[in-house]
Structure formats: structure tokens, C-alpha cells
Design an enzyme around this catalytic site. Structure first.
Site, PDB file in Angstrom:
ATOM      1  N   ASP A   1      -3.362   3.294   7.860  1.00 47.22           N
ATOM      2  CA  ASP A   1      -4.492   4.610   7.552  1.00 47.22           C
ATOM      3  C   ASP A   1      -4.407   4.468   9.696  1.00 47.22           C
ATOM      4  OD1 ASP A   1      -6.473   4.797   5.616  1.00 47.22           O
ATOM      5  OD2 ASP A   1      -6.824   2.688   5.794  1.00 47.22           O
TER       6      ASP A   1
ATOM      7  N   MET B   1     -10.558   9.500  -2.089  1.00 42.76           N
ATOM      8  CA  MET B   1     -10.811   9.173  -1.216  1.00 42.76           C
ATOM      9  C   MET B   1     -12.778   8.959  -2.308  1.00 42.76           C
ATOM     10  SD  MET B   1      -9.462   8.631   1.424  1.00 42.76           S
ATOM     11  CE  MET B   1     -10.921   7.709   2.297  1.00 42.76           C
TER      12      MET B   1
ATOM     13  N   GLY C   1     -13.322   0.902   6.999  1.00 45.52           N
ATOM     14  CA  GLY C   1     -13.556   0.058   6.124  1.00 45.52           C
ATOM     15  C   GLY C   1     -14.642  -0.279   6.021  1.00 45.52           C
TER      16      GLY C   1
ATOM     17  N   HIS D   1      -1.044   6.699   5.196  1.00 44.38           N
ATOM     18  CA  HIS D   1      -2.709   7.523   5.049  1.00 44.38           C
ATOM     19  C   HIS D   1      -2.864   7.888   6.049  1.00 44.38           C
ATOM     20  CE1 HIS D   1      -7.883   7.658   3.960  1.00 44.38           C
ATOM     21  NE2 HIS D   1      -6.340   9.228   3.653  1.00 44.38           N
TER      22      HIS D   1
ATOM     23  N   GLY E   1     -12.612   7.218   7.230  1.00 48.50           N
ATOM     24  CA  GLY E   1     -12.923   7.020   9.033  1.00 48.50           C
ATOM     25  C   GLY E   1     -12.746   5.042   9.606  1.00 48.50           C
TER      26      GLY E   1
ATOM     27  N   SER F   1      -5.002  -2.669   3.246  1.00 46.93           N
ATOM     28  CA  SER F   1      -5.179  -1.672   3.787  1.00 46.93           C
ATOM     29  C   SER F   1      -4.759  -2.573   5.340  1.00 46.93           C
ATOM     30  CB  SER F   1      -5.989  -0.873   3.546  1.00 46.93           C
ATOM     31  OG  SER F   1      -6.824   0.223   5.080  1.00 46.93           O
TER      32      SER F   1
ATOM     33  N   ASP G   1      -8.906   4.844  -2.447  1.00 46.19           N
ATOM     34  CA  ASP G   1      -9.386   4.361  -1.176  1.00 46.19           C
ATOM     35  C   ASP G   1     -10.738   4.393  -1.138  1.00 46.19           C
ATOM     36  OD1 ASP G   1      -8.912   3.375   1.167  1.00 46.19           O
ATOM     37  OD2 ASP G   1      -7.452   5.467   1.613  1.00 46.19           O
TER      38      ASP G   1
ATOM     39  N   GLY H   1      -8.660  -3.181   1.044  1.00 46.61           N
ATOM     40  CA  GLY H   1      -9.047  -3.139   2.651  1.00 46.61           C
ATOM     41  C   GLY H   1      -9.502  -4.950   3.221  1.00 46.61           C
ATOM     42  N   SER H   2     -11.495  -4.362   3.099  1.00 50.12           N
ATOM     43  CA  SER H   2     -11.889  -5.322   3.136  1.00 50.12           C
ATOM     44  C   SER H   2     -11.634  -6.842   2.419  1.00 50.12           C
ATOM     45  CB  SER H   2     -13.567  -5.181   3.276  1.00 50.12           C
ATOM     46  OG  SER H   2     -14.006  -4.526   2.369  1.00 50.12           O
TER      47      SER H   2
ATOM     48  N   HIS I   1      -0.972  -0.357   2.650  1.00 52.70           N
ATOM     49  CA  HIS I   1      -1.960   1.068   3.627  1.00 52.70           C
ATOM     50  C   HIS I   1      -1.960   1.023   5.231  1.00 52.70           C
ATOM     51  CE1 HIS I   1      -3.640   4.395   1.997  1.00 52.70           C
ATOM     52  NE2 HIS I   1      -5.262   3.967   3.630  1.00 52.70           N
TER      53      HIS I   1
ATOM     54  N   MET J   1      -5.449   7.353  12.034  1.00 53.71           N
ATOM     55  CA  MET J   1      -6.501   7.928  12.337  1.00 53.71           C
ATOM     56  C   MET J   1      -6.259   8.268  13.710  1.00 53.71           C
ATOM     57  SD  MET J   1      -9.745   5.688  10.675  1.00 53.71           S
ATOM     58  CE  MET J   1      -9.525   4.764   9.285  1.00 53.71           C
TER      59      MET J   1
ATOM     60  N   MET K   1      -5.238  10.427   8.144  1.00 51.61           N
ATOM     61  CA  MET K   1      -6.538  11.337   8.252  1.00 51.61           C
ATOM     62  C   MET K   1      -6.169  11.990   9.971  1.00 51.61           C
ATOM     63  SD  MET K   1      -8.886   8.164   7.475  1.00 51.61           S
ATOM     64  CE  MET K   1      -7.570   7.504   6.632  1.00 51.61           C
TER      65      MET K   1
HETATM   66  C1  DX5 Z   1     -11.434   4.820   5.383  1.00 54.03           C
HETATM   67  C2  DX5 Z   1      -9.293   4.382   4.956  1.00 54.03           C
HETATM   68  C3  DX5 Z   1      -9.240   2.654   3.474  1.00 54.03           C
HETATM   69  C4  DX5 Z   1     -10.360   1.366   3.831  1.00 54.03           C
HETATM   70  C5  DX5 Z   1     -10.285   0.972   3.050  1.00 54.03           C
HETATM   71  O1  DX5 Z   1     -11.224   5.664   5.719  1.00 54.03           O
HETATM   72  O2  DX5 Z   1      -9.207   5.435   4.340  1.00 54.03           O
HETATM   73  O3  DX5 Z   1      -7.947   2.828   3.329  1.00 54.03           O
HETATM   74  O4  DX5 Z   1      -8.960   0.781   4.710  1.00 54.03           O
HETATM   75  O5  DX5 Z   1     -11.371  -0.230   3.265  1.00 54.03           O
HETATM   76  P1  DX5 Z   1     -12.128  -1.398   2.559  1.00 54.03           P
HETATM   77  O6  DX5 Z   1     -11.273  -1.248   1.397  1.00 54.03           O
HETATM   78  O7  DX5 Z   1     -12.477  -2.184   2.878  1.00 54.03           O
HETATM   79  O8  DX5 Z   1     -13.030   0.138   1.730  1.00 54.03           O
HETATM   80 ZN    ZN Z   2      -6.535   4.714   3.498  1.00 55.86          ZN
END
Ligand code: DX5
Ligand code: ZN
Length: 224
Positions: free
Chosen positions: A30, A132, A139, A61, A137, A5, A170, A192-193, A28, A32, A63
Site C-alpha cells: 500500500d 475497495m 488497515g 496499490h 487509507g 497486505s 481490499d 492485512g490484519s 500487497h 500512500m 493511493m
Molecule cells: C487500506 C489498504 C488495505 C489495507 C487492508 O487503504 O488499501 O490494503 O492494508 O487492511 P485490512 O485487511 O486490515 O483491512
Molecule cells: Zn490496499
């Protein structure tokens, strides 16, 4: 499949950050809107630029509120998969059909507290189910293990031939949680992280994929 992500990447260097995860299956993205979720990230113009900057298929994705209006253009732009939220859509089947018409895979996302049952009937209209594993919202949140019961339900329906879907998780996916998600039946893992926080993001992708594959084969192929 592993989908890093870019929410955890450096937004000023997105092209380089995509190159840093060479070997990833999907990238990926995100999106938002500060309405469906409190956070605000990026939209279609950035996705269009990314499409020109990387050969990795984009997994968008969304949101956002009103995906009925805003989701199909991501498919038209060339994203491989376009996922929107069940909680936000007015007519999810119409949105899925519009996405597919533009040549992309259509994904339905559900927040941790959203049950699967009301949507089982429409899942044949989709290619991806995004479960989810954190509240959408941000990471870097902690994986919610209880949500894996939805992954198990979806996996049973896929394995029994009732549905054909990628089952994507996710949120909070990392070396400590990916095995549980894989054993429950997920086959697409957003991270992501765990990827962009690693010293070598491409190596983190490979390591996560190997870990997931081991956990999945452990549960799926019991010795005769
Ligand atoms: C959160 C996002 C995720 C986020 C995941 O709302 O949809 O895709 O980037 O980040 P990590 O892997 O750090 O939880
Ligand atoms: Zn996501």
C-alpha cells in the site's frame, strides 16, 4: 489468490515479514502519499528493496495523486501488478498502457463510493479491478458489504466474456467476510490484519484461501 497486505506488517522487518507469508500469491504493498489519502506509507525505494528480498510477486496499490506521473516506475521496477485509483488519474488509459508496456499487469481501483459504470468502457485496458471494501487509507477497518454489488457486476461481465480481469477486494477481508466476497465473484483477496495479526501468518493465508475456494465453488458450480 491471497495477497497479504504489508501495511499490517512490521515496517522495520519487511524482508522477514514477506518470508512469514510464504505461499502467498501476491504481496500487497500500500503506497500512500498523504494527499490522495490522509495516511503516508512507503514508496518506490522500499518497493525496489522488497523486490530483491522476496520471490512473491508484488501487488502495488497506489493511493496517490497523479498516478499518471508516478505509477509506471513501479512497473518498470518489476512489480507484478500496479493498481492506481480511478479517482486520481487524469488519463487512466494512458497510465494502464504505460504500466503494461513495462511488463506489469495494470489495475484500476475504485473507492467504495465510486460507481463502476463510468469506467466499464476502459476496463479492457486493465488486468485487475480493485474494488475497495473500506475507505482507503488505513488497515483494520470494517468490511463494507454493499460494495459487493460492484463485484457481482464485474463478475457477470467477466463470465459473459465481455471482460478479462482479476477482481480484487481490499479492506476488512477476514474469516468472517471472505466467503461473501468470494461468492460475489472476487478472485483476489487482500488481507492485512487478518494475516499479520494472526499467530501464524502463513497458515492464515492458507486458511483464507481454502475458505474462499469453498465459497466460490459453492456459488459457481451448482449441481446439474
Ligand atoms: C487500506 C489498504 C488495505 C489495507 C487492508 O487503504 O488499501 O490494503 O492494508 O487492511 P485490512 O485487511 O486490515 O483491512
Ligand atoms: Zn490496499
Amino acid at each position: 489468490m491471497i495477497a497479504p497486505s504489508i501495511l499490517s506488517a512490521d515496517f522495520a522487518r519487511l524482508g522477514e515479514e514477506a518470508a512469514a507469508v510464504e505461499g502467498a500469491d501476491w504481496l500487497h504493498v500500500d503506497v500512500m502519499d498523504a494527499h490522495f489519502v490522509p495516511n503516508l506509507t512507503i514508496g518506490l525505494p522500499v518497493v525496489q528493496s522488497l523486490l530483491g528480498a522476496t520471490a512473491i510477486p508484488l501487488d502495488c496499490h497506489l493511493m496517490i495523486e497523479d498516478p499518471d506521473r508516478w505509477a509506471p516506475p513501479y512497473a518498470e521496477a518489476g512489480a507484478r501488478n500496479v493498481t492506481f485509483h480511478a479517482e486520481a488519474a487524469h488519463d487512466p488509459v494512458a497510465v494502464a498502457r504505460a504500466i503494461r508496456r513495462h511488463g506489469a499487469l495494470a489495475g484500476l481501483a475504485v473507492k467504495p463510493g465510486t460507481p463502476l459504470e463510468p469506467y466499464l468502457e476502459i476496463l479492457p485496458e486493465f488486468d485487475t479491478l480493485l474494488v475497495m471494501t473500506v475507505e482507503p487509507g488505513f488497515g483494520g477497518q470494517e468490511f463494507i458489504t454493499e460494495v459487493l454489488s460492484k463485484v457481482r457486476t464485474a463478475r457477470r461481465l467477466v463470465n459473459s466474456g465481455h471482460l478479462r480481469l482479476f477482481i480484487e477486494v481490499d479492506g476488512g477481508v477476514n474469516a468472517d467476510t471472505i466467503e461473501a466476497a468470494a461468492a460475489a465473484g472476487a478472485d483476489v483477496f487482500v488481507a492485512g490484519s487478518a494475516v499479520y495479526g494472526a499467530e501464524d501468518p502463513a497458515r492464515a493465508v492458507a486458511a483464507l484461501r481454502a475458505q474462499a475456494a469453498r465459497a466460490a465453488s459453492g456459488s459457481a458450480t451448482a449441481p446439474a
